[in-house]
Write a protein that holds these residues in place. Structure first.
Motif, PDB file in Angstrom:
ATOM      1  N   PRO A  69       0.833  -1.213   0.000  1.00 33.69           N
ATOM      2  CA  PRO A  69       0.000   0.000   0.000  1.00 33.69           C
ATOM      3  C   PRO A  69       0.862   1.256   0.000  1.00 33.69           C
ATOM      4  CG  PRO A  69      -0.062  -1.069   2.168  1.00 33.69           C
ATOM      5  CD  PRO A  69       0.787  -1.930   1.291  1.00 33.69           C
ATOM      6  N   GLY A  72       1.539   8.901  -0.252  1.00 30.64           N
ATOM      7  CA  GLY A  72       2.351   9.848  -1.031  1.00 30.64           C
ATOM      8  C   GLY A  72       3.726   9.309  -1.366  1.00 30.64           C
ATOM      9  N   GLY A  73       4.129   8.222  -0.718  1.00 33.70           N
ATOM     10  CA  GLY A  73       5.452   7.635  -0.989  1.00 33.70           C
ATOM     11  C   GLY A  73       6.601   8.531  -0.557  1.00 33.70           C
ATOM     12  N   LEU A  76      10.844   8.707   2.556  1.00 36.28           N
ATOM     13  CA  LEU A  76      12.266   8.801   2.204  1.00 36.28           C
ATOM     14  C   LEU A  76      13.016   7.508   2.523  1.00 36.28           C
ATOM     15  CD1 LEU A  76      13.119  12.349   3.658  1.00 36.28           C
ATOM     16  CD2 LEU A  76      12.803  11.824   1.237  1.00 36.28           C
ATOM     17  N   LEU A  79       9.893   2.767   2.149  1.00 34.04           N
ATOM     18  CA  LEU A  79       8.933   1.814   2.708  1.00 34.04           C
ATOM     19  C   LEU A  79       7.876   1.358   1.709  1.00 34.04           C
ATOM     20  CD1 LEU A  79       8.417   3.383   6.253  1.00 34.04           C
ATOM     21  CD2 LEU A  79       9.952   1.541   5.562  1.00 34.04           C
ATOM     22  N   ALA A 136       5.937  17.611   6.049  1.00 32.28           N
ATOM     23  CA  ALA A 136       6.234  16.950   4.767  1.00 32.28           C
ATOM     24  C   ALA A 136       5.533  17.705   3.635  1.00 32.28           C
ATOM     25  CB  ALA A 136       5.745  15.513   4.831  1.00 32.28           C
ATOM     26  N   ALA A 140       1.801  14.295   0.807  1.00 38.58           N
ATOM     27  CA  ALA A 140       1.817  13.170   1.767  1.00 38.58           C
ATOM     28  C   ALA A 140       0.385  12.930   2.215  1.00 38.58           C
ATOM     29  CB  ALA A 140       2.682  13.524   2.970  1.00 38.58           C
ATOM     30  N   THR A 141       0.014  11.666   2.413  1.00 39.50           N
ATOM     31  CA  THR A 141      -1.362  11.398   2.849  1.00 39.50           C
ATOM     32  C   THR A 141      -1.451  11.423   4.378  1.00 39.50           C
ATOM     33  OG1 THR A 141      -0.981   8.998   2.869  1.00 39.50           O
ATOM     34  CG2 THR A 141      -1.880   9.944   0.838  1.00 39.50           C
ATOM     35  N   GLY A 144      -0.879   7.735   5.466  1.00 42.67           N
ATOM     36  CA  GLY A 144       0.537   7.339   5.446  1.00 42.67           C
ATOM     37  C   GLY A 144       1.271   7.929   6.632  1.00 42.67           C
ATOM     38  N   PHE A 206       4.106  -0.691   8.641  1.00 45.32           N
ATOM     39  CA  PHE A 206       4.488  -0.469   7.241  1.00 45.32           C
ATOM     40  C   PHE A 206       3.671  -1.322   6.259  1.00 45.32           C
ATOM     41  CE2 PHE A 206       8.918   0.239   9.281  1.00 45.32           C
ATOM     42  CZ  PHE A 206       8.478   1.449   9.807  1.00 45.32           C
ATOM     43  N   GLY A 207       2.379  -1.354   6.476  1.00 39.42           N
ATOM     44  CA  GLY A 207       1.510  -2.039   5.512  1.00 39.42           C
ATOM     45  C   GLY A 207       1.555  -3.551   5.600  1.00 39.42           C
ATOM     46  N   GLY A 210      -2.315  -5.107   6.760  1.00 35.52           N
ATOM     47  CA  GLY A 210      -3.529  -4.939   5.971  1.00 35.52           C
ATOM     48  C   GLY A 210      -3.540  -3.562   5.340  1.00 35.52           C
ATOM     49  N   TRP A 413      12.968   5.667  13.676  1.00 30.87           N
ATOM     50  CA  TRP A 413      11.543   5.806  13.300  1.00 30.87           C
ATOM     51  C   TRP A 413      11.422   5.589  11.790  1.00 30.87           C
ATOM     52  CZ3 TRP A 413      10.212  10.965  11.052  1.00 30.87           C
ATOM     53  CH2 TRP A 413       8.855  11.097  10.740  1.00 30.87           C
TER      54      TRP A 413
HETATM   55  C1  LIG Z   1      10.717  17.400   3.297  1.00 31.45           C
HETATM   56  C2  LIG Z   1      10.086  16.351   4.188  1.00 31.45           C
HETATM   57  C3  LIG Z   1       9.685  16.715   5.459  1.00 31.45           C
HETATM   58  C4  LIG Z   1       9.100  15.765   6.300  1.00 31.45           C
HETATM   59  N1  LIG Z   1       8.664  16.164   7.532  1.00 31.45           N
HETATM   60  C5  LIG Z   1       7.995  15.297   8.313  1.00 31.45           C
HETATM   61  C6  LIG Z   1       7.454  15.727   9.570  1.00 31.45           C
HETATM   62  O1  LIG Z   1       7.560  16.867   9.983  1.00 31.45           O
HETATM   63  N2  LIG Z   1       6.782  14.799  10.307  1.00 31.45           N
HETATM   64  C7  LIG Z   1       6.580  13.526   9.868  1.00 31.45           C
HETATM   65  O2  LIG Z   1       5.917  12.749  10.557  1.00 31.45           O
HETATM   66  N3  LIG Z   1       7.092  13.109   8.695  1.00 31.45           N
HETATM   67  C8  LIG Z   1       7.780  13.940   7.912  1.00 31.45           C
HETATM   68  N4  LIG Z   1       8.293  13.507   6.717  1.00 31.45           N
HETATM   69  C9  LIG Z   1       8.216  12.078   6.382  1.00 31.45           C
HETATM   70  C10 LIG Z   1       7.007  11.646   5.513  1.00 31.45           C
HETATM   71  O3  LIG Z   1       6.987  12.369   4.348  1.00 31.45           O
HETATM   72  C11 LIG Z   1       5.687  11.827   6.155  1.00 31.45           C
HETATM   73  O4  LIG Z   1       5.606  11.149   7.375  1.00 31.45           O
HETATM   74  C12 LIG Z   1       4.509  11.461   5.252  1.00 31.45           C
HETATM   75  O5  LIG Z   1       3.356  11.951   5.860  1.00 31.45           O
HETATM   76  C13 LIG Z   1       4.306  10.019   4.982  1.00 31.45           C
HETATM   77  O6  LIG Z   1       3.074   9.904   4.283  1.00 31.45           O
HETATM   78  P1  LIG Z   1       2.994   9.251   2.840  1.00 31.45           P
HETATM   79  O7  LIG Z   1       1.590   9.395   2.348  1.00 31.45           O
HETATM   80  O8  LIG Z   1       4.061   9.760   1.975  1.00 31.45           O
HETATM   81  O9  LIG Z   1       3.265   7.739   3.261  1.00 31.45           O
HETATM   82  P2  LIG Z   1       3.845   6.561   2.364  1.00 31.45           P
HETATM   83  O10 LIG Z   1       5.308   6.736   2.190  1.00 31.45           O
HETATM   84  O11 LIG Z   1       3.050   6.386   1.133  1.00 31.45           O
HETATM   85  O12 LIG Z   1       3.557   5.321   3.328  1.00 31.45           O
HETATM   86  C14 LIG Z   1       4.153   5.196   4.578  1.00 31.45           C
HETATM   87  C15 LIG Z   1       3.986   3.750   5.086  1.00 31.45           C
HETATM   88  O13 LIG Z   1       2.615   3.509   5.351  1.00 31.45           O
HETATM   89  C16 LIG Z   1       2.115   2.450   4.538  1.00 31.45           C
HETATM   90  N5  LIG Z   1       0.793   2.867   4.066  1.00 31.45           N
HETATM   91  C17 LIG Z   1       0.489   3.970   3.328  1.00 31.45           C
HETATM   92  N6  LIG Z   1      -0.836   4.008   3.110  1.00 31.45           N
HETATM   93  C18 LIG Z   1      -1.356   2.913   3.706  1.00 31.45           C
HETATM   94  C19 LIG Z   1      -2.667   2.374   3.802  1.00 31.45           C
HETATM   95  N7  LIG Z   1      -3.702   2.996   3.251  1.00 31.45           N
HETATM   96  N8  LIG Z   1      -2.841   1.217   4.481  1.00 31.45           N
HETATM   97  C20 LIG Z   1      -1.797   0.567   5.057  1.00 31.45           C
HETATM   98  N9  LIG Z   1      -0.537   1.029   4.987  1.00 31.45           N
HETATM   99  C21 LIG Z   1      -0.325   2.181   4.320  1.00 31.45           C
HETATM  100  C22 LIG Z   1       3.100   2.296   3.407  1.00 31.45           C
HETATM  101  O14 LIG Z   1       3.148   0.960   2.914  1.00 31.45           O
HETATM  102  C23 LIG Z   1       4.408   2.691   4.079  1.00 31.45           C
HETATM  103  O15 LIG Z   1       4.935   1.594   4.770  1.00 31.45           O
HETATM  104  C24 LIG Z   1       8.902  14.427   5.856  1.00 31.45           C
HETATM  105  C25 LIG Z   1       9.323  14.075   4.576  1.00 31.45           C
HETATM  106  C26 LIG Z   1       9.890  15.018   3.739  1.00 31.45           C
HETATM  107  C27 LIG Z   1      10.276  14.593   2.354  1.00 31.45           C
END
Ligand SMILES: Cc1cc2nc3c(=O)[nH]c(=O)nc-3n(C[C@H](O)[C@H](O)[C@H](O)COP(=O)(O)OP(=O)(O)OC[C@H]3O[C@@H](n4cnc5c(N)ncnc54)[C@H](O)[C@@H]3O)c2cc1C
Length: 456
Positions: A69, A72-73, A76, A79, A136, A140-141, A144, A206-207, A210, A413
């Motif tokens: 799953p 926003g991926g 970094l 995962l 982020a 980002a979702t 996530g 990390f997914g 489920g 983390w």
């Molecule tokens: C410039 C920058 C700044 C950042 N600052 C922060 C910050 O201040 N605080 C912070 O917490 N993070 C920060 N991050 C880290 C990260 O970007 C965020 O935590 C972001 O919100 C992760 O969400 P995502 O949608 O990208 O998750 P993803 O990378 O898509 O997924 C994260 C994990 O969750 C799982 N997953 C996703 N969706 C589901 C679903 N529907 N069901 C089950 N599993 C799922 C995925 O398989 C993966 O293992 C930052 C990143 C960047 C690039």
């Protein structure tokens, strides 16, 4: 797996436009913006609703194909890059904001809703409410982020984002659709209990447990006024004392500290960035006075800043990424480690030493989570994405930093694969056994993001 058959069935489930096995599409999903090496993807699919997610999971079980799953991926740490190939399930089409409950203060949303989307929806329609969002990028979702135990500007006051989940709808690895939290019993998604709390299984896993399709997250009152109060320390050893003094007041919404060698004006100092809130400018002014006094007593200096910098920091704190030289194709990745306060000074000193040893500009920061109960520490490493050696160098620095965090009693983390293995090595064997037992009961075919949290 019969690849042709899987592709045809996926097309049948989501329609031709929302599945791909084309090289150019898979290329994008085979990597993320961090330092991980690309890995192979077989299919990418974008479901529109929970029934489609369920059908895909059932198909994956039948064909023994991994499912990963993805929101926003943007973690970094790779995962969402498959470890054993398979189907990347991009959740972004499931982007409905289903309900805002302004009395019980929660948002019920689908898993693909982005942080930017929820933030702007609330700003427009419920300007007195604010959601938990990270610093982020806005793509980002929410799902996530809360599912990886994320944190943001509300975390000092209200805790980490994983704790702000009221309820989940998930598709379990066997295809069952399951509601968790108060929504399992009531039509309101207002709380996590009081029933056995299994939501924790889905956080930081990390997914592997489920696929979350809907979630309820807590919303918070938005104060009318917000101000940033900068302070400067010369010595990282003074960090715990000043953080305790700040949190004792109960006045700070968010507290960040940082130590970085770039831009040049930041070099040689520990920066304290505290956000105060209030209902009037007078209240804010009195809070600023209190902070000035604390800074003075705790060997820190209050720092008056240019209006331009104040505005930037009120919008979003800029750390970490500042060290990456994007003009040279730069990227960055950080070890985010949850640390106990007592070892923070050591983490700053040793973190800077690691950076220097690897020839990377030291860029360190931290954010308080729920007072000083837990500190997220960021050890950031920049690299030139166009230079494989430079990326390898960053990966080695990250690995060494994961080891440092564990040595200092912290826990990396959202750890990448090698960091997960370091954590598992230190973990209580019976905790590992319990985790493995739960996982094999839920997912006997081992289809959910395999390779992550792999107990060897
Ligand atoms: C410039 C920058 C700044 C950042 N600052 C922060 C910050 O201040 N605080 C912070 O917490 N993070 C920060 N991050 C880290 C990260 O970007 C965020 O935590 C972001 O919100 C992760 O969400 P995502 O949608 O990208 O998750 P993803 O990378 O898509 O997924 C994260 C994990 O969750 C799982 N997953 C996703 N969706 C589901 C679903 N529907 N069901 C089950 N599993 C799922 C995925 O398989 C993966 O293992 C930052 C990143 C960047 C690039």
């Amino acid at each position: 797996m019969n690849k042709e058959n899987v592709f045809e069935q996926l097309e049948h489930i989501v329609g031709k436009d929302f599945v791909s096995n084309r090289e150019e599409d898979l290329y994008i999903y085979s990597q993320d913006p961090g330092a991980s090496l690309p890995r192979h993807v077989d299919f990418v699919v974008m479901p529109e609703n929970v029934e489609e997610v369920q059908k895909i999971v059932k198909l994956a079980n039948q064909e023994k194909v991994p499912v990963i799953p993805m929101g926003g991926g943007l973690t970094l740490s790779g995962l969402i890059i498959p470890v054993k190939g398979g189907i990347v399930m991009d959740m972004k089409r499931m982007n409905s904001i289903i309900e805002i409950n302004a009395l019980s203060k929660y948002a019920l949303i689908e898993a693909g809703v982005t942080t930017g989307q929820l933030l702007s929806f609330l700003n427009e329609n419920y300007p007195n409410l604010q959601p938990p969002v990270p610093d982020a990028p806005p793509s980002a979702t929410i799902a996530g982020n809360v599912l990886i135990h994320g944190s943001g500007y509300l975390s000092q006051k209200y805790g980490n984002h994983g704790a702000m989940i009221n309820g989940l709808e998930v598709v379990l690895p066997n295809g069952d659709i399951c509601k968790m939290g108060s929504c399992a019993v009531s039509k309101y998604w207002f709380a996590r209990g009081p029933i056995p709390d299994l939501i924790g299984l889905f956080i930081s896993s990390f997914g592997t447990m489920g696929i979350v399709t809907k979630l309820s997250v807590q919303l918070f009152d938005k104060p009318k006024f917000r101000e940033v109060v900068f302070g400067l320390l010369n010595d990282p050893n003074d960090i715990p004392n000043i953080l305790l003094k700040i949190t004792e007041t109960g006045l700070a919404e968010d507290v960040l500290i940082g130590m970085q060698d770039k831009p040049d004006w930041m070099k040689g100092y520990v920066f304290i960035i505290a956000y105060v809130t209030g209902e009037s400018q007078e209240e804010i002014d009195s809070h600023i006075k209190i902070f000035k006094r604390i800074y003075r007593k705790a060997k820190a200096r209050y720092m008056k800043t240019a209006e331009r910098i104040r505005k930037v920091y009120l919008e979003k704190p800029i750390f970490a990424a500042a060290a990456a030289d994007y003009r040279k194709g730069g990227g960055f990745e950080y070890v985010g480690a949850n640390m106990p306060l007592e070892n923070l000074p050591e983490a700053y000193k040793k973190g800077a030493e690691i950076s220097k040893r690897y020839g990377i500009v030291p860029t360190l920061g931290s954010r308080l989570i729920g007072g000083t109960h837990n500190i997220v520490m960021f050890f950031s490493y920049s690299f030139n994405r166009a230079d494989p050696k430079d990326m390898e160098n960053a990966r080695e620095a990250l690995h060494e930093t994961n080891k440092l965090a564990l040595e200092l009693g912290g826990i990396p983390w959202k750890a990448e694969l090698s960091g997960q293995q370091l954590i598992l090595k230190k973990m209580d064997p019976n905790y590992k056994k319990l985790f493995n037992t739960i996982r094999s009961i839920l997912d006997p075919n081992h289809i959910m993001n395999p390779g992550n949290w792999e107990v060897k």
